[in-house]
Design a protein around this motif. Structure first.
Motif, short mmCIF file in Angstrom:
data_model
loop_
_atom_site.label_atom_id
_atom_site.label_comp_id
_atom_site.label_asym_id
_atom_site.label_seq_id
_atom_site.Cartn_x
_atom_site.Cartn_y
_atom_site.Cartn_z
N GLN A 1 5.47 -3.33 17.04
CA GLN A 1 4.67 -2.07 16.86
C GLN A 1 3.55 -1.83 17.82
O GLN A 1 2.74 -2.80 18.07
CB GLN A 1 4.03 -1.89 15.27
CG GLN A 1 3.45 -0.68 15.03
CD GLN A 1 2.56 -0.45 13.88
OE1 GLN A 1 3.25 -1.47 12.70
NE2 GLN A 1 1.85 0.27 13.28
N GLN B 1 8.57 7.38 9.65
CA GLN B 1 9.11 6.84 10.75
C GLN B 1 10.34 7.75 10.96
O GLN B 1 11.32 7.87 10.32
CB GLN B 1 9.47 5.62 10.50
CG GLN B 1 8.12 4.75 10.27
CD GLN B 1 8.54 3.00 10.33
OE1 GLN B 1 9.04 2.26 11.36
NE2 GLN B 1 8.39 2.71 9.04
N TYR C 1 7.87 1.81 17.34
CA TYR C 1 8.47 0.54 16.58
C TYR C 1 9.76 0.20 17.25
O TYR C 1 10.47 0.87 17.49
CB TYR C 1 8.79 0.58 15.03
CG TYR C 1 7.50 1.35 14.25
CD1 TYR C 1 7.40 2.94 14.36
CD2 TYR C 1 6.62 0.68 13.57
CE1 TYR C 1 6.28 3.28 13.35
CE2 TYR C 1 5.56 1.26 12.95
CZ TYR C 1 5.23 2.65 12.75
OH TYR C 1 4.56 3.19 12.15
N PHE D 1 5.75 -2.81 8.06
CA PHE D 1 6.82 -2.23 7.02
C PHE D 1 7.97 -3.13 6.73
O PHE D 1 8.19 -3.97 8.00
CB PHE D 1 7.48 -0.95 7.77
CG PHE D 1 6.48 0.24 7.68
CD1 PHE D 1 5.84 0.32 9.01
CD2 PHE D 1 6.66 1.14 6.75
CE1 PHE D 1 5.05 1.76 8.72
CE2 PHE D 1 5.77 2.10 6.56
CZ PHE D 1 5.10 2.29 7.82
N LEU E 1 11.10 -5.49 11.22
CA LEU E 1 10.24 -5.16 12.48
C LEU E 1 10.02 -6.38 13.55
O LEU E 1 9.75 -7.40 13.13
CB LEU E 1 8.85 -4.62 11.71
CG LEU E 1 7.92 -4.12 12.91
CD1 LEU E 1 8.28 -2.77 13.51
CD2 LEU E 1 6.50 -4.13 12.13
N PHE F 1 8.40 3.61 0.11
CA PHE F 1 9.48 4.72 0.35
C PHE F 1 10.91 4.50 0.37
O PHE F 1 11.28 2.94 -0.05
CB PHE F 1 9.55 4.66 1.81
CG PHE F 1 8.09 5.29 2.61
CD1 PHE F 1 7.37 3.75 3.03
CD2 PHE F 1 7.56 6.20 3.09
CE1 PHE F 1 6.07 4.01 3.72
CE2 PHE F 1 6.22 6.42 3.45
CZ PHE F 1 5.53 5.17 3.86
N LEU G 1 -0.29 4.25 7.14
CA LEU G 1 0.79 3.81 6.29
C LEU G 1 1.43 4.54 5.80
O LEU G 1 2.66 4.15 5.54
CB LEU G 1 0.01 2.73 5.38
CG LEU G 1 -0.89 1.65 5.79
CD1 LEU G 1 -1.69 1.09 4.54
CD2 LEU G 1 -0.18 0.93 6.82
N ALA G 2 1.11 5.85 5.52
CA ALA G 2 1.89 6.82 4.93
C ALA G 2 2.97 7.68 5.78
O ALA G 2 3.84 8.38 5.36
CB ALA G 2 1.21 7.67 4.04
N GLN H 1 0.84 -1.30 0.01
CA GLN H 1 -0.14 0.11 0.00
C GLN H 1 0.77 1.24 0.07
O GLN H 1 0.31 2.39 -0.71
CB GLN H 1 -0.75 0.06 1.25
CG GLN H 1 -1.97 -1.24 0.99
CD GLN H 1 -2.76 -1.47 2.50
OE1 GLN H 1 -1.76 -1.96 3.45
NE2 GLN H 1 -3.90 -1.03 2.72
N SER H 2 1.93 1.09 0.60
CA SER H 2 2.76 2.64 0.34
C SER H 2 4.23 2.05 0.25
O SER H 2 4.57 1.12 0.79
CB SER H 2 2.46 3.54 1.80
OG SER H 2 2.86 2.47 3.01
N ASN I 1 5.02 -1.23 2.43
CA ASN I 1 4.33 -1.50 3.55
C ASN I 1 2.82 -2.21 3.05
O ASN I 1 2.33 -1.87 2.18
CB ASN I 1 3.77 -0.40 4.20
CG ASN I 1 2.91 -0.32 5.42
OD1 ASN I 1 2.01 -1.32 5.45
ND2 ASN I 1 3.12 0.21 6.41
N TYR J 1 12.77 -2.59 15.76
CA TYR J 1 13.40 -3.03 14.68
C TYR J 1 14.96 -3.65 15.14
O TYR J 1 15.57 -3.15 16.08
CB TYR J 1 13.66 -2.36 13.58
CG TYR J 1 12.68 -1.57 12.69
CD1 TYR J 1 12.10 -0.35 13.24
CD2 TYR J 1 12.06 -2.45 11.65
CE1 TYR J 1 10.93 0.10 12.52
CE2 TYR J 1 10.89 -1.70 10.83
CZ TYR J 1 10.49 -0.58 11.38
OH TYR J 1 9.39 -0.13 10.59
#
Lengths: 107, 115
Positions: free
Chosen positions: B48, B104, B33, A95, B45, A34, B100-101, A31-32, A91, B35
């Motif tokens: 979360q 981080q 989060y 992520f 990950l 980066f 989701l956008a 969906q996303s 994602n 990691y």
């Protein structure tokens, strides 16, 4: 198969060169997207988000191809300071980071 | 604006010992989060949190790893007992919401060496 795959490199390029990295992802429902940059022994930092229409930020251009499930990063006019590892991030519910592509820009 | 804080920065322990890491996210960030980044790999990950609730811990080795986020702010990650393969950098990140956008923001990490 890994969720996100990248060519580890290293890509060794001279200053001023144009360089491109690709990244493929396994889940079509992602969906996303980066690109993060990680300097040696430092934390990752967001470089740019990647949108379906493509987006540009100065010398950096990111593209998304949903049909082929890959994203790309193009760096124009490379600078010494661009030397780093570039992490592709996808994602789908959580992520997923690729292992990174290392870029060395030489004088 | 202060960034994500983590401590300690470095830790060396013997296998089978216990260790704990602490993270203080950016003020006002609801999502936190943890990691694990093994040398030569991307961050993976572990867990979360959204406020003080767990959103995803599917990749946390629950037989030895535990994490909590009391009061929806600071968080601790514990390993008990440690194994050699736990040697890695443990990164904490936070984001404003759970979108989701969302960007981080990562802390400097804790570099763990298990001997």
């Amino acid at each position: 198969r890994k969720e996100v795959e990248q060519d580890p490199g290293p890509f060794n390029v001279p200053e001023g060169a144009t360089v491109a990295f690709n990244c493929t992802y396994s889940n079509s429902a992602s969906q996303s997207f980066f690109w993060y940059r990680q300097d040696c022994r430092k934390e990752p930092k967001l470089l740019m988000s990647v949108y379906s229409s493509g987006n540009e930020d100065g010398r950096f251009t990111a593209q998304l191809n949903r049909a082929s499930q890959y994203i790309s990063l193009l760096i124009r006019d490379s600078k010494l300071s661009d030397s780093a590892t570039y992490l592709c991030v996808v994602n789908f519910n959580k992520f997923y980071f690729g292992s990174g592509t290392k870029l060395n820009v030489k004088p | 604006e202060a960034g994500v804080a983590q401590s300690p920065r470095y830790k060396i322990i013997e296998k089978r010992q216990s260790v704990a890491f602490w993270c203080n996210p950016i003020s006002g960030h609801a999502t936190l989060y943890w990691y694990q980044q093994i040398l030569g790999q991307g961050p993976k990950l572990l867990i979360q949190f959204q406020n003080n609730g767990v959103v995803d811990d599917s990749q946390l080795p629950k037989d030895r790893f535990s994490a909590e986020r009391l009061k929806g702010v600071d968080s601790t990650l514990k390993i008990q007992p440690a194994k050699l393969e736990d040697s890695a950098v443990y990164l904490c990140a936070s984001s404003l919401g759970g979108s989701l956008a969302d960007t981080q923001y990562f802390g400097p990490g804790t570099r763990l060496t298990v001997l």
